[in-house]
Design a protein around this motif. Structure first.
Motif, PDB file in Angstrom:
ATOM      1  N   TRP A  11     -22.819 -17.968 -14.178  1.00 20.53           N
ATOM      2  CA  TRP A  11     -21.648 -18.633 -13.627  1.00 20.53           C
ATOM      3  C   TRP A  11     -21.103 -17.935 -12.386  1.00 20.53           C
ATOM      4  O   TRP A  11     -20.472 -18.583 -11.536  1.00 20.53           O
ATOM      5  N   LEU A  12     -21.370 -16.645 -12.239  1.00 17.47           N
ATOM      6  CA  LEU A  12     -20.952 -15.975 -11.008  1.00 17.47           C
ATOM      7  C   LEU A  12     -21.694 -16.586  -9.818  1.00 17.47           C
ATOM      8  O   LEU A  12     -21.098 -16.889  -8.777  1.00 17.47           O
ATOM      9  N   SER A  13     -22.994 -16.755  -9.985  1.00 16.69           N
ATOM     10  CA  SER A  13     -23.798 -17.335  -8.906  1.00 16.69           C
ATOM     11  C   SER A  13     -23.419 -18.793  -8.662  1.00 16.69           C
ATOM     12  O   SER A  13     -23.367 -19.254  -7.510  1.00 16.69           O
ATOM     13  N   LYS A  14     -23.142 -19.517  -9.739  1.00 12.85           N
ATOM     14  CA  LYS A  14     -22.760 -20.926  -9.583  1.00 12.85           C
ATOM     15  C   LYS A  14     -21.427 -21.058  -8.860  1.00 12.85           C
ATOM     16  O   LYS A  14     -21.232 -21.982  -8.050  1.00 12.85           O
ATOM     17  N   ALA A  15     -20.516 -20.137  -9.136  1.00 12.43           N
ATOM     18  CA  ALA A  15     -19.217 -20.168  -8.457  1.00 12.43           C
ATOM     19  C   ALA A  15     -19.382 -19.924  -6.961  1.00 12.43           C
ATOM     20  O   ALA A  15     -18.696 -20.539  -6.132  1.00 12.43           O
ATOM     21  N   GLU A  16     -20.285 -19.011  -6.628  1.00 10.57           N
ATOM     22  CA  GLU A  16     -20.532 -18.699  -5.213  1.00 10.57           C
ATOM     23  C   GLU A  16     -21.090 -19.905  -4.459  1.00 10.57           C
ATOM     24  O   GLU A  16     -20.901 -20.024  -3.243  1.00 10.57           O
ATOM     25  N   LYS A  17     -21.762 -20.790  -5.172  1.00  7.88           N
ATOM     26  CA  LYS A  17     -22.388 -21.944  -4.528  1.00  7.88           C
ATOM     27  C   LYS A  17     -21.417 -23.109  -4.328  1.00  7.88           C
ATOM     28  O   LYS A  17     -21.748 -24.079  -3.636  1.00  7.88           O
ATOM     29  N   GLY A  67     -23.403  -8.294 -13.782  1.00  9.54           N
ATOM     30  CA  GLY A  67     -23.637  -9.460 -14.617  1.00  9.54           C
ATOM     31  C   GLY A  67     -22.369 -10.099 -15.162  1.00  9.54           C
ATOM     32  O   GLY A  67     -22.402 -11.208 -15.682  1.00  9.54           O
ATOM     33  N   ASP A  68     -21.260  -9.382 -15.079  1.00 11.24           N
ATOM     34  CA  ASP A  68     -19.963  -9.894 -15.537  1.00 11.24           C
ATOM     35  C   ASP A  68     -18.991  -9.832 -14.361  1.00 11.24           C
ATOM     36  O   ASP A  68     -19.108  -8.954 -13.502  1.00 11.24           O
ATOM     37  N   GLY A  69     -18.033 -10.735 -14.351  1.00 13.92           N
ATOM     38  CA  GLY A  69     -17.116 -10.689 -13.224  1.00 13.92           C
ATOM     39  C   GLY A  69     -15.971 -11.677 -13.326  1.00 13.92           C
ATOM     40  O   GLY A  69     -15.832 -12.417 -14.306  1.00 13.92           O
ATOM     41  N   ILE A  70     -15.165 -11.677 -12.281  1.00 16.42           N
ATOM     42  CA  ILE A  70     -14.040 -12.609 -12.152  1.00 16.42           C
ATOM     43  C   ILE A  70     -14.365 -13.540 -10.993  1.00 16.42           C
ATOM     44  O   ILE A  70     -14.571 -13.091  -9.861  1.00 16.42           O
ATOM     45  N   VAL A  71     -14.436 -14.825 -11.276  1.00 17.82           N
ATOM     46  CA  VAL A  71     -14.611 -15.805 -10.207  1.00 17.82           C
ATOM     47  C   VAL A  71     -13.257 -16.458  -9.954  1.00 17.82           C
ATOM     48  O   VAL A  71     -12.468 -16.665 -10.874  1.00 17.82           O
ATOM     49  N   ALA A  72     -12.982 -16.748  -8.696  1.00 23.53           N
ATOM     50  CA  ALA A  72     -11.675 -17.293  -8.332  1.00 23.53           C
ATOM     51  C   ALA A  72     -11.793 -18.150  -7.077  1.00 23.53           C
ATOM     52  O   ALA A  72     -12.798 -18.098  -6.356  1.00 23.53           O
ATOM     53  N   LYS A  73     -10.765 -18.927  -6.834  1.00 23.03           N
ATOM     54  CA  LYS A  73     -10.721 -19.695  -5.602  1.00 23.03           C
ATOM     55  C   LYS A  73     -10.660 -18.726  -4.422  1.00 23.03           C
ATOM     56  O   LYS A  73     -10.096 -17.640  -4.524  1.00 23.03           O
ATOM     57  N   LYS A  74     -11.241 -19.119  -3.319  1.00 26.78           N
ATOM     58  CA  LYS A  74     -11.421 -18.219  -2.187  1.00 26.78           C
ATOM     59  C   LYS A  74     -10.118 -17.647  -1.653  1.00 26.78           C
ATOM     60  O   LYS A  74     -10.110 -16.558  -1.073  1.00 26.78           O
ATOM     61  N   GLY A 132     -18.859 -18.626 -21.339  1.00 27.59           N
ATOM     62  CA  GLY A 132     -19.657 -19.677 -20.708  1.00 27.59           C
ATOM     63  C   GLY A 132     -18.822 -20.882 -20.349  1.00 27.59           C
ATOM     64  O   GLY A 132     -18.934 -21.439 -19.248  1.00 27.59           O
ATOM     65  N   ASP A 133     -17.958 -21.292 -21.261  1.00 34.21           N
ATOM     66  CA  ASP A 133     -17.073 -22.428 -20.989  1.00 34.21           C
ATOM     67  C   ASP A 133     -16.085 -22.105 -19.876  1.00 34.21           C
ATOM     68  O   ASP A 133     -15.701 -22.980 -19.090  1.00 34.21           O
ATOM     69  N   ALA A 134     -15.675 -20.834 -19.811  1.00 34.19           N
ATOM     70  CA  ALA A 134     -14.750 -20.420 -18.753  1.00 34.19           C
ATOM     71  C   ALA A 134     -15.401 -20.580 -17.387  1.00 34.19           C
ATOM     72  O   ALA A 134     -14.786 -21.092 -16.434  1.00 34.19           O
ATOM     73  N   GLY A 135     -16.652 -20.147 -17.283  1.00 34.58           N
ATOM     74  CA  GLY A 135     -17.372 -20.304 -16.024  1.00 34.58           C
ATOM     75  C   GLY A 135     -17.548 -21.761 -15.653  1.00 34.58           C
ATOM     76  O   GLY A 135     -17.360 -22.155 -14.490  1.00 34.58           O
ATOM     77  N   ALA A 136     -17.880 -22.588 -16.648  1.00 36.37           N
ATOM     78  CA  ALA A 136     -18.066 -24.017 -16.397  1.00 36.37           C
ATOM     79  C   ALA A 136     -16.753 -24.676 -15.972  1.00 36.37           C
ATOM     80  O   ALA A 136     -16.737 -25.545 -15.094  1.00 36.37           O
ATOM     81  N   ALA A 137     -15.649 -24.241 -16.590  1.00 32.95           N
ATOM     82  CA  ALA A 137     -14.345 -24.803 -16.239  1.00 32.95           C
ATOM     83  C   ALA A 137     -13.982 -24.482 -14.801  1.00 32.95           C
ATOM     84  O   ALA A 137     -13.418 -25.321 -14.081  1.00 32.95           O
ATOM     85  N   PHE A 138     -14.322 -23.267 -14.374  1.00 32.48           N
ATOM     86  CA  PHE A 138     -14.007 -22.913 -12.989  1.00 32.48           C
ATOM     87  C   PHE A 138     -14.844 -23.737 -12.011  1.00 32.48           C
ATOM     88  O   PHE A 138     -14.321 -24.280 -11.030  1.00 32.48           O
ATOM     89  N   VAL A 139     -16.140 -23.821 -12.256  1.00 31.73           N
ATOM     90  CA  VAL A 139     -17.024 -24.575 -11.363  1.00 31.73           C
ATOM     91  C   VAL A 139     -16.599 -26.042 -11.293  1.00 31.73           C
ATOM     92  O   VAL A 139     -16.744 -26.699 -10.257  1.00 31.73           O
ATOM     93  N   ALA A 140     -16.033 -26.548 -12.400  1.00 31.62           N
ATOM     94  CA  ALA A 140     -15.557 -27.934 -12.427  1.00 31.62           C
ATOM     95  C   ALA A 140     -14.187 -28.092 -11.779  1.00 31.62           C
ATOM     96  O   ALA A 140     -13.661 -29.198 -11.693  1.00 31.62           O
ATOM     97  N   GLY A 141     -13.586 -26.986 -11.330  1.00 26.08           N
ATOM     98  CA  GLY A 141     -12.299 -27.042 -10.657  1.00 26.08           C
ATOM     99  C   GLY A 141     -11.103 -27.192 -11.572  1.00 26.08           C
ATOM    100  O   GLY A 141     -10.018 -27.579 -11.134  1.00 26.08           O
TER     101      GLY A 141
END
Length: 340
Positions: free
Chosen positions: A200-206, A125-132, A180-189
């Motif tokens: 946000w982990l799932s949203k990043a994957e998409k 449920g928690d993680g690090i999302v990053a550019k591929k 939450g804002d961190a996840g949104a910031a990543f998805v927004a690039g």
């Protein structure tokens, strides 16, 4: 709102129910565990947020498992960690469910508490999302990462990972914001990576540019939620502590045998749809009696719980988030894991 969003830092919310609550009264006699009779002491009030990891406690309250084992328990919703700490210190609540690193902070603030039960550990449920193009944490050195640096489970988890690699936050261009804002910031690039949680982990994957670099499945027992009570209260009311542990165990069994009803109870209490609750439950692993015994260990062979708690205590002190040393042995009590 997804309950994961509510887990850590809704600092401005104060439960109106909490403000109306009164503290615990004096000593009275109690009945033996499992007698079917309620303990003859005041209502035991537990404070917790609507995080899914605490959900079995709702089941134990709704189905009467706490009363069955000898305690009249009421769960109050307190989303802010600051408010729950204040309520515990003022004896407006007698128990608190929160992440272990926050229990350490509360102890360092002078609350004489002890953790008597492990509730759940984050299981993806928690993680690090990053550019591929970034495959490991070391690849993020010098990159812009979003992270809540004020404390909490995800901050502790990331610091734990960095310690294993001999790295510090100084190795990154850290942007301080809520998970939450961190996840949104990543998805927004807007950042190269973020330490965040679902969804946000799932949203990043998409996205076409992001992936989950690592999630909490890689570190079971590090992001862990626990139940704690003040030592003075436990000393006067040991039966209440036993009843809460026993009620938790029974609630976990009920979730296995009556899953639909259990999901309905949780959904009602956290204000979500049953299907959302089912999805969120996939992100946690609950500690039953066997799991607790393994995590706590024994007096002769202490379990992982002591090690992780000690790491949190040292980390918070080293980072200047607390100014008092906390000994793991002083805030862990496994004597209630066999409540019968």
């Amino acid at each position: 709102m997804n309950s994961k969003w509510k887990k850590v830092f809704a600092m401005g919310l104060i439960s109106t129910v909490l403000l109306a609550a009164t503290g615990c009264g004096g000593n009275t006699d109690t009945q033996s565990s499992g007698s079917g009779e309620t303990a003859k002491n005041d209502k035991v009030i537990i404070g917790q947020s609507s995080w899914i990891g605490f959900a079995p406690l709702y089941i134990a309250e709704e189905k009467g498992f706490f009363k069955k084992h000898g305690a009249d328990v009421e769960i109050q919703s307190i989303e802010s960690k600051t408010d729950s700490k204040t309520a515990l210190a003022a004896d407006r609540i007698q128990g608190i469910s929160t992440d272990m690193s926050t229990q350490v902070m509360n102890a360092a603030a002078g609350i004489d508490l002890t953790q008597i039960l492990a509730l759940d550990t984050s299981a993806g449920g928690d993680g690090i999302v990053a550019k591929k193009e970034y495959k490991i944490i070391e690849d993020l050195k010098g990159k812009k990462i979003a992270l809540d640096t004020t404390g909490g489970a995800d901050y502790f988890w990331f610091q734990y990972l960095l310690q294993q690699k001999g790295m510090t936050l100084k190795d990154f261009d850290v942007q301080n914001m809520s998970a939450g804002d961190a996840g949104a910031a990543f998805v927004a690039g807007k950042v190269d990576a973020a330490i965040t949680w679902q969804p946000w982990l799932s949203k990043a994957e998409k996205t076409d540019f992001g992936h989950t670099l690592m999630d909490s499945n890689a570190t079971p027992g590090v992001i862990v939620d626990t139940f704690a009570m003040k030592k003075s209260y436990i000393k006067e009311h040991p039966q209440a502590a036993k009843a809460i542990v026993a009620g938790w165990y029974e609630a976990l069994e009920y979730m296995k045998t009556n899953n639909d009803d259990a999901i309905a109870i949780i959904a009602k209490r956290v204000g979500e749809k049953p299907e959302n609750v089912k999805d969120e439950l996939k992100d946690v692993k609950f500690y039953d009696q066997a799991g607790n015994k393994e995590y706590f260990g024994t007096a002769d062979q202490k379990g992982e719980f002591y090690k992780i708690t000690a790491i949190a205590a040292k980390l918070w002190k080293d980072l200047g988030l607390v100014d008092k040393d906390v000994n793991a042995d002083s805030i862990i009590d496994g004597s209630f894991l066999d409540p019968q």
